[in-house]
Design a protein around this motif. Sequence first.
Motif, mmCIF file in Angstrom:
data_model
loop_
_atom_site.group_PDB
_atom_site.id
_atom_site.type_symbol
_atom_site.label_atom_id
_atom_site.label_comp_id
_atom_site.label_asym_id
_atom_site.label_seq_id
_atom_site.Cartn_x
_atom_site.Cartn_y
_atom_site.Cartn_z
ATOM 1 N N THR A 180 0.827 -1.206 0.000
ATOM 2 C CA THR A 180 0.000 0.000 0.000
ATOM 3 C C THR A 180 0.864 1.260 0.000
ATOM 4 N N LEU A 181 2.127 1.139 0.427
ATOM 5 C CA LEU A 181 3.006 2.315 0.359
ATOM 6 C C LEU A 181 3.197 2.732 -1.094
ATOM 7 N N GLU A 201 1.074 2.045 -3.495
ATOM 8 C CA GLU A 201 -0.211 2.584 -3.941
ATOM 9 C C GLU A 201 -0.352 4.037 -3.491
ATOM 10 N N ALA A 202 0.059 4.300 -2.245
ATOM 11 C CA ALA A 202 -0.029 5.663 -1.723
ATOM 12 C C ALA A 202 0.840 6.601 -2.563
ATOM 13 N N ALA A 203 2.036 6.152 -2.906
ATOM 14 C CA ALA A 203 2.927 6.986 -3.712
ATOM 15 C C ALA A 203 2.287 7.270 -5.066
ATOM 16 N N SER A 204 1.740 6.214 -5.659
ATOM 17 C CA SER A 204 1.091 6.375 -6.952
ATOM 18 C C SER A 204 -0.086 7.337 -6.844
ATOM 19 N N ASP A 205 -0.843 7.191 -5.771
ATOM 20 C CA ASP A 205 -2.010 8.040 -5.550
ATOM 21 C C ASP A 205 -1.607 9.506 -5.415
ATOM 22 N N LEU A 206 -0.406 9.740 -4.876
ATOM 23 C CA LEU A 206 0.058 11.113 -4.676
ATOM 24 C C LEU A 206 0.765 11.665 -5.910
ATOM 25 N N GLY A 207 0.665 10.943 -7.029
ATOM 26 C CA GLY A 207 1.180 11.482 -8.288
ATOM 27 C C GLY A 207 2.565 11.005 -8.652
ATOM 28 N N CYS A 208 3.013 9.909 -8.043
ATOM 29 C CA CYS A 208 4.369 9.428 -8.275
ATOM 30 C C CYS A 208 4.345 8.280 -9.277
ATOM 31 N N PRO A 209 4.958 8.442 -10.461
ATOM 32 C CA PRO A 209 4.986 7.333 -11.411
ATOM 33 C C PRO A 209 5.827 6.167 -10.873
ATOM 34 N N PRO A 210 5.593 4.941 -11.400
ATOM 35 C CA PRO A 210 6.204 3.747 -10.805
ATOM 36 C C PRO A 210 7.726 3.821 -10.658
ATOM 37 N N ARG A 247 9.686 6.333 -10.268
ATOM 38 C CA ARG A 247 10.112 7.239 -9.206
ATOM 39 C C ARG A 247 9.726 6.680 -7.838
#
Lengths: 339, 389
Positions: free
Chosen positions: A234-235, A237-246, A248
């Motif tokens: 989920t970390l 997923e959280a990064a992705s949710d906050l606009g972070c591409p895979p 990065r």
Amino acid sequence: MGLVEKAADIAEHGTDGARTGAAPVAASRPPAGLGFLGRFRPGRGLVLAVPYFWLLFFFLVPFVIVLKIALSETTIAIPPYTPMFEWDPDTLQLSIDIKFGSFSYLFTDNLYILAYLNSLWIAFISTILCLLIGYPVAYAIAKAEPSWRAPLLMLVILPFWTSFLIRVYAWIGLLGNGGLVTETVNTVLMGLGLIAEPLQILYTPTAAYIGITYSYLPFMILPLYATLEKMDNTLLEAASDLGCPPWRAFLTITLPLSLPGILAGSLLVFIPATGEFVIPELLGGPDTLMIGKVLWAEFFNNRDWPVASAVAIALLLFLVVPIMLFQQVQGQQQGGGKG
Amino acid sequence: MALVQQQPQSRTQAQQKLEPWRDPKQKPYVRVDKVTKKFDDFVAVDDVSLSIYRGEFFSLLGGSGSGKTTLLRMLAGFETPTEGKIFIDGVDMSGVPPYRRPVNMMFQSYALFPHMTVEGNVAFGLKQDGLPKAEIADRVREMLDLVQLGQFSKRKPHQLSGGQRQRVALARALVKRPKLLLLDEPLGALDKKLREQTQFELVNIQEKVGITFVVVTHDQEEAMTMSSRIAVMNKGYIAQVGTPTEIYEYPNTRFVAEFIGSVNMFAGRVVESEPDHSLIRSEEAGCDLYVAHPGHLAPGSPCWVAVRPEKIVISKDPAADAVGRNQTQGTVREIAYLGDVSIYDVDLDSGKRVRVTAPNLTRRTEMPITWEDRVYLSWRPFAGSVLTE
């Protein structure tokens, strides 16, 4: 329905809380004597003593013996070094003879310093190679379907079922002239026109790198896998949710969180690789200077046990000092984190 | 129970201004259009359509396995709908990865980055947008002040309490000013006392920032307290959408009536069905049930009448205007005294057990009704709902 009964009870007895309030206190007090029994646990001391005795007899005592030999001089005798303690029955005197000659000897010849530095360098490069190969492998296994993980890990461990020595011998066949690996590499490189002459791989430092990287790779993969497998998805997923591409997210989340695994794997590869003897001896040829080979030569060829012991102790210091520094830094980080 | 009854009323007053779903000219901000999600053969979300309006505090309420979390994850982009489409602010979200959606999520486990400070966690999303450092610092400080964590900015997540971590997660999700904030069981990991405080805090923050919230919860009290509207989900489909009052007072199915609060369900058969009322004959209830809502069932059809425990008046004397309707007799079997209210379990002569809650208007010691008392139960014509399934 417990609630109703309790309410009924209160209703019948009014709101007299003192009686109901006192009862649980008396009930929760432990019976006297049990606490005393709990403290007297002889089994615990025995269990803890086992590892201490093991370390004492199989690590500390042999180390003291090696240190004792290092602090003596070579002589033609059995065993081939001067005794440290001499008891003269006539004068009833005990003479203690400590010589630092074998340690100072290490500085008189460039060979030893060069061998140490070269060993550290080869171990360092091999660790980097193991990390570059091992990280993707560990990552792939950790991200595989759960049912696939056990068989894939099995494949990583599988080579251990064959003797280490036999696997190194196998590389002689693979890397020798006409060997499968050398032949393939040469055909490809010459076909591309990159080289004119066929390459010699066996008995060069390259072969030592290949051998060390191959042999120690599982020690890199296993701790890395353990760290990556535990990581909370989920970390990401959280990064992705906050606009972070895979990609990065990998650099900012996965990589920093797998640092403990990277450090553990690197130490597990670097430390034994520094003192490695068999692989440089069998694959590396005469140009591959490593401290393990020097140690062997001192011990068996020169029969100079004190110098061989001094080489071993110096190697230990080379490795122990950085490890202790590392552990202290790590301890500080954890301590700071908790406080 | 008391909270459930009081909160919807206080919320509805504030909502009188904001009820865009009643206005056909309003365009929905989030539109879920016939979305189905299948995992292999299992249908997690079954043909769901929803319209959520700007500034709403919308709850997806359901038990475990009801598909509410899957629906939320589809809004975030972590799951792709098997069928159907999702529009956010008019834009089709199919094929848009999570990191390009104008949506942020607060995870049930909070999913705080353990190797970053509170500040680093909140700044993470803004850094991804490549904002200038000074602006990031300003917005992070502003957000941490909003959730009252200003002095904890240099701490790591494991140095915080559960409630503080929850607020960091909220700040991190809000700081990007998303069009839509998704919250997965936002209060699930907090203890009861903290949960009740945080419910109101969350509503206040939502009103302050004006962002549309979609909350997944299994806690009906939480949903009633916070939401502008609730979608009750069951086995992947939406059982009912409405304001907390509508869901509680006008459940459309037995499932909704029984899921929200407690309810007495009387089986019966329609006798009269008129534009202004229905009359239901129920042997279970021991009397005729008069329900003052437009009758929608043909006479003779079987049905249930749902009556909430707090709508029933319990008395030792019969009501004067009962005339055999909405009044029955029984014997008190159980009494639970909860302080503000008492719960009575009454066995009717038919054997049916009925639950009644009554406020304790007088001191308990002057108990008017006690065990094994014969009592009259009565309720007003508007109290019941006629349900078919």
